[in-house]
Motif scaffolding. Structure first.
Motif, PDB file in Angstrom:
ATOM      1  N   TRP A  24     -50.690 -98.007 -70.789  1.00 23.50           N
ATOM      2  CA  TRP A  24     -49.890 -99.225 -70.790  1.00 23.50           C
ATOM      3  C   TRP A  24     -50.396-100.315 -71.717  1.00 23.50           C
ATOM      4  CZ3 TRP A  24     -51.202 -96.890 -66.064  1.00 23.50           C
ATOM      5  CH2 TRP A  24     -50.176 -96.138 -65.536  1.00 23.50           C
ATOM      6  N   GLY A  25     -51.584-100.157 -72.279  1.00 28.70           N
ATOM      7  CA  GLY A  25     -52.098-101.161 -73.198  1.00 28.70           C
ATOM      8  C   GLY A  25     -53.179-102.024 -72.573  1.00 28.70           C
ATOM      9  N   ARG A  26     -53.568-103.048 -73.309  1.00 29.57           N
ATOM     10  CA  ARG A  26     -54.615-103.947 -72.850  1.00 29.57           C
ATOM     11  C   ARG A  26     -54.127-104.777 -71.667  1.00 29.57           C
ATOM     12  NH1 ARG A  26     -54.500-105.327 -78.440  1.00 29.57           N
ATOM     13  NH2 ARG A  26     -53.504-107.226 -77.671  1.00 29.57           N
ATOM     14  N   ALA A  27     -55.090-105.315 -70.908  1.00 23.84           N
ATOM     15  CA  ALA A  27     -54.754-106.129 -69.738  1.00 23.84           C
ATOM     16  C   ALA A  27     -53.859-107.306 -70.122  1.00 23.84           C
ATOM     17  CB  ALA A  27     -56.029-106.620 -69.063  1.00 23.84           C
ATOM     18  N   SER A  28     -54.128-107.942 -71.265  1.00 24.51           N
ATOM     19  CA  SER A  28     -53.302-109.079 -71.672  1.00 24.51           C
ATOM     20  C   SER A  28     -51.856-108.644 -71.912  1.00 24.51           C
ATOM     21  CB  SER A  28     -53.876-109.746 -72.923  1.00 24.51           C
ATOM     22  OG  SER A  28     -53.920-108.824 -73.989  1.00 24.51           O
ATOM     23  N   ASP A  29     -51.673-107.446 -72.475  1.00 29.59           N
ATOM     24  CA  ASP A  29     -50.314-106.920 -72.674  1.00 29.59           C
ATOM     25  C   ASP A  29     -49.657-106.616 -71.331  1.00 29.59           C
ATOM     26  OD1 ASP A  29     -50.648-107.041 -75.411  1.00 29.59           O
ATOM     27  OD2 ASP A  29     -51.272-104.937 -75.568  1.00 29.59           O
ATOM     28  N   MET A  30     -50.440-106.025 -70.423  1.00 29.63           N
ATOM     29  CA  MET A  30     -49.895-105.685 -69.110  1.00 29.63           C
ATOM     30  C   MET A  30     -49.502-106.946 -68.350  1.00 29.63           C
ATOM     31  SD  MET A  30     -51.907-102.319 -67.740  1.00 29.63           S
ATOM     32  CE  MET A  30     -53.515-103.010 -67.679  1.00 29.63           C
ATOM     33  N   ARG A  31     -50.317-107.995 -68.442  1.00 31.69           N
ATOM     34  CA  ARG A  31     -49.986-109.251 -67.764  1.00 31.69           C
ATOM     35  C   ARG A  31     -48.618-109.766 -68.211  1.00 31.69           C
ATOM     36  NH1 ARG A  31     -55.563-110.130 -68.498  1.00 31.69           N
ATOM     37  NH2 ARG A  31     -56.595-110.400 -66.510  1.00 31.69           N
ATOM     38  N   ARG A  32     -48.343-109.650 -69.476  1.00 31.27           N
ATOM     39  CA  ARG A  32     -47.094-110.168 -70.032  1.00 31.27           C
ATOM     40  C   ARG A  32     -45.931-109.198 -69.792  1.00 31.27           C
ATOM     41  NH1 ARG A  32     -45.561-108.764 -74.745  1.00 31.27           N
ATOM     42  NH2 ARG A  32     -47.661-108.314 -75.468  1.00 31.27           N
ATOM     43  N   ARG A  33     -46.118-107.941 -70.119  1.00 31.84           N
ATOM     44  CA  ARG A  33     -45.029-106.968 -70.105  1.00 31.84           C
ATOM     45  C   ARG A  33     -44.654-106.457 -68.725  1.00 31.84           C
ATOM     46  NH1 ARG A  33     -47.012-102.389 -73.545  1.00 31.84           N
ATOM     47  NH2 ARG A  33     -45.148-101.410 -72.792  1.00 31.84           N
ATOM     48  N   PHE A  34     -45.613-106.383 -67.824  1.00 35.11           N
ATOM     49  CA  PHE A  34     -45.356-105.724 -66.552  1.00 35.11           C
ATOM     50  C   PHE A  34     -45.398-106.661 -65.356  1.00 35.11           C
ATOM     51  CE2 PHE A  34     -47.105-102.290 -69.270  1.00 35.11           C
ATOM     52  CZ  PHE A  34     -45.912-101.614 -69.432  1.00 35.11           C
ATOM     53  N   ARG A  35     -45.174-107.930 -65.590  1.00 32.81           N
ATOM     54  CA  ARG A  35     -45.119-108.883 -64.479  1.00 32.81           C
ATOM     55  C   ARG A  35     -43.899-108.621 -63.619  1.00 32.81           C
ATOM     56  NH1 ARG A  35     -45.150-114.849 -66.048  1.00 32.81           N
ATOM     57  NH2 ARG A  35     -44.721-114.769 -63.843  1.00 32.81           N
ATOM     58  N   ARG A  36     -42.859-108.160 -64.248  1.00 34.08           N
ATOM     59  CA  ARG A  36     -41.597-107.924 -63.542  1.00 34.08           C
ATOM     60  C   ARG A  36     -41.299-106.424 -63.535  1.00 34.08           C
ATOM     61  NH1 ARG A  36     -39.751-112.899 -62.750  1.00 34.08           N
ATOM     62  NH2 ARG A  36     -40.179-114.495 -64.301  1.00 34.08           N
ATOM     63  N   PRO A  37     -40.480-105.994 -62.598  1.00 34.22           N
ATOM     64  CA  PRO A  37     -40.103-104.577 -62.592  1.00 34.22           C
ATOM     65  C   PRO A  37     -39.529-104.163 -63.950  1.00 34.22           C
ATOM     66  CG  PRO A  37     -39.398-105.641 -60.576  1.00 34.22           C
ATOM     67  CD  PRO A  37     -39.885-106.735 -61.496  1.00 34.22           C
ATOM     68  N   THR A  38     -39.839-102.958 -64.339  1.00 36.06           N
ATOM     69  CA  THR A  38     -39.417-102.444 -65.639  1.00 36.06           C
ATOM     70  C   THR A  38     -38.998-100.991 -65.498  1.00 36.06           C
ATOM     71  OG1 THR A  38     -40.085-102.258 -67.957  1.00 36.06           O
ATOM     72  CG2 THR A  38     -41.764-101.754 -66.316  1.00 36.06           C
ATOM     73  N   TRP A  39     -38.461-100.453 -66.557  1.00 37.87           N
ATOM     74  CA  TRP A  39     -38.132 -99.028 -66.621  1.00 37.87           C
ATOM     75  C   TRP A  39     -38.707 -98.478 -67.908  1.00 37.87           C
ATOM     76  CZ3 TRP A  39     -33.716 -96.538 -69.427  1.00 37.87           C
ATOM     77  CH2 TRP A  39     -33.641 -95.168 -69.162  1.00 37.87           C
ATOM     78  N   PRO A  40     -39.710 -97.595 -67.827  1.00 39.26           N
ATOM     79  CA  PRO A  40     -40.320 -97.053 -69.040  1.00 39.26           C
ATOM     80  C   PRO A  40     -39.459 -96.017 -69.750  1.00 39.26           C
ATOM     81  CG  PRO A  40     -41.451 -96.218 -67.092  1.00 39.26           C
ATOM     82  CD  PRO A  40     -40.419 -97.195 -66.620  1.00 39.26           C
ATOM     83  N   GLY A  41     -38.362 -95.624 -69.150  1.00 40.61           N
ATOM     84  CA  GLY A  41     -37.471 -94.653 -69.768  1.00 40.61           C
ATOM     85  C   GLY A  41     -37.588 -93.282 -69.146  1.00 40.61           C
ATOM     86  N   GLY A  42     -36.880 -92.362 -69.728  1.00 43.37           N
ATOM     87  CA  GLY A  42     -36.930 -90.982 -69.257  1.00 43.37           C
ATOM     88  C   GLY A  42     -36.465 -90.846 -67.822  1.00 43.37           C
ATOM     89  N   MET A  43     -37.148 -90.021 -67.074  1.00 44.33           N
ATOM     90  CA  MET A  43     -36.793 -89.767 -65.686  1.00 44.33           C
ATOM     91  C   MET A  43     -37.625 -90.608 -64.723  1.00 44.33           C
ATOM     92  SD  MET A  43     -34.202 -87.981 -65.803  1.00 44.33           S
ATOM     93  CE  MET A  43     -34.022 -87.792 -64.039  1.00 44.33           C
ATOM     94  N   SER A  44     -38.241 -91.663 -65.220  1.00 50.15           N
ATOM     95  CA  SER A  44     -38.986 -92.573 -64.359  1.00 50.15           C
ATOM     96  C   SER A  44     -38.021 -93.406 -63.536  1.00 50.15           C
ATOM     97  CB  SER A  44     -39.853 -93.516 -65.194  1.00 50.15           C
ATOM     98  OG  SER A  44     -40.869 -92.807 -65.840  1.00 50.15           O
ATOM     99  N   GLY A  45     -38.570 -93.997 -62.492  1.00 51.73           N
ATOM    100  CA  GLY A  45     -37.814 -94.946 -61.694  1.00 51.73           C
ATOM    101  C   GLY A  45     -38.225 -96.354 -62.088  1.00 51.73           C
ATOM    102  N   VAL A  46     -37.772 -97.331 -61.308  1.00 42.38           N
ATOM    103  CA  VAL A  46     -38.234 -98.695 -61.505  1.00 42.38           C
ATOM    104  C   VAL A  46     -39.745 -98.657 -61.364  1.00 42.38           C
ATOM    105  CG1 VAL A  46     -38.286-101.017 -60.514  1.00 42.38           C
ATOM    106  CG2 VAL A  46     -36.125 -99.770 -60.650  1.00 42.38           C
ATOM    107  N   THR A  47     -40.441 -99.307 -62.285  1.00 41.08           N
ATOM    108  CA  THR A  47     -41.900 -99.285 -62.291  1.00 41.08           C
ATOM    109  C   THR A  47     -42.412-100.706 -62.132  1.00 41.08           C
ATOM    110  OG1 THR A  47     -41.878 -97.314 -63.664  1.00 41.08           O
ATOM    111  CG2 THR A  47     -43.926 -98.578 -63.629  1.00 41.08           C
ATOM    112  N   ILE A  48     -43.349-100.872 -61.215  1.00 43.87           N
ATOM    113  CA  ILE A  48     -43.948-102.184 -60.968  1.00 43.87           C
ATOM    114  C   ILE A  48     -45.455-102.068 -61.115  1.00 43.87           C
ATOM    115  CG2 ILE A  48     -42.083-102.991 -59.471  1.00 43.87           C
ATOM    116  CD1 ILE A  48     -43.901-102.377 -57.050  1.00 43.87           C
ATOM    117  N   GLY A  49     -46.119-103.227 -61.248  1.00 47.43           N
ATOM    118  CA  GLY A  49     -47.573-103.227 -61.327  1.00 47.43           C
ATOM    119  C   GLY A  49     -48.063-102.342 -62.455  1.00 47.43           C
ATOM    120  N   ILE A  50     -49.108-101.614 -62.190  1.00 48.08           N
ATOM    121  CA  ILE A  50     -49.699-100.726 -63.188  1.00 48.08           C
ATOM    122  C   ILE A  50     -49.166 -99.317 -62.953  1.00 48.08           C
ATOM    123  CG2 ILE A  50     -51.849 -99.792 -64.144  1.00 48.08           C
ATOM    124  CD1 ILE A  50     -53.248-102.365 -63.205  1.00 48.08           C
ATOM    125  N   GLY A  51     -48.033 -99.039 -63.560  1.00 51.70           N
ATOM    126  CA  GLY A  51     -47.462 -97.694 -63.527  1.00 51.70           C
ATOM    127  C   GLY A  51     -47.005 -97.191 -62.181  1.00 51.70           C
TER     128      GLY A  51
END
Length: 182
Positions: A24-51
């Motif tokens: 997922w990248g550096r902690a600073s990137d994770m703080r910014r990018r993954f603060r809110r629910p996201t979808w990494p694509g593919g067959m993943s579901g809604v992703t929160i926190g660290i993966g």
């Protein structure tokens, strides 16, 4: 605590900080990018926190891992999307935009809930893994976390299948496959 000194449920995980960083990248990137629910694509579901993939995690586990960190309404919103995977997730994200996961909470759930669970799966799938050097243990834990147990499924803990799973990049790097064991 340094990553080199970290032990996760009897599987040494010196690579555990790189386990999340490499994906997922550096902690600073994770703080910014993954603060809110996201979808990494593919067959993943809604992703929160660290993966933390809500599409592949049972409701009871989600509740257990997150209930003390989220309001009841936030938790209910996340539980409502449990099991949804693939492109259907994209249209659900707007409904979850109000949920913010502080990075400290994401780290706590990752290191105290998620990683120990996957360490246990690693030990169960690969008896003797704790006898390997620490870096090898971390690599096995990373494989189970990132790729699931399909390297060993229908084969018990027979290690010979491992190279085939890891060597064929088209099998393990296709974003559309998702992780079927989360």
């Amino acid at each position: 605590m340094s990553a080199g000194a970290r032990r996760v449920s009897s599987v040494r995980a010196p690579a555990s900080s790189s386990l999340s960083a490499s994906r997922w990248g550096r902690a600073s990137d994770m703080r910014r990018r993954f603060r809110r629910p996201t979808w990494p694509g593919g067959m993943s579901g809604v992703t929160i926190g660290i993966g933390y993939d809500l599409g592949m995690t049972p409701k009871a586990q989600i509740r257990s891992d997150w209930e003390r960190h989220l309001s009841e309404s936030e938790l209910a919103a996340l539980l409502a999307v449990q099991g949804v995977t693939g492109a259907a997730v994209k249209r659900l994200l707007r409904r979850l935009a109000h949920i913010v996961i502080p990075f400290a909470v994401a780290e706590e759930v990752f290191y105290l809930e998620t990683l120990p669970r996957f360490a246990a799966r690693t030990r169960a799938a690969l008896p003797g893994v704790t006898k390997l050097p620490a870096d090898a243990q971390g690599a096995m834990l990373s494989l189970v976390y990132n790729r699931g147990l399909r390297c060993w499924e229908n084969n018990g803990a027979k290690w010979p299948r491992l190279p085939g799973c890891c060597v064929r990049p088209n099998r393990i790097s296709k974003p559309s496959r998702g992780n079927s064991n989360r």
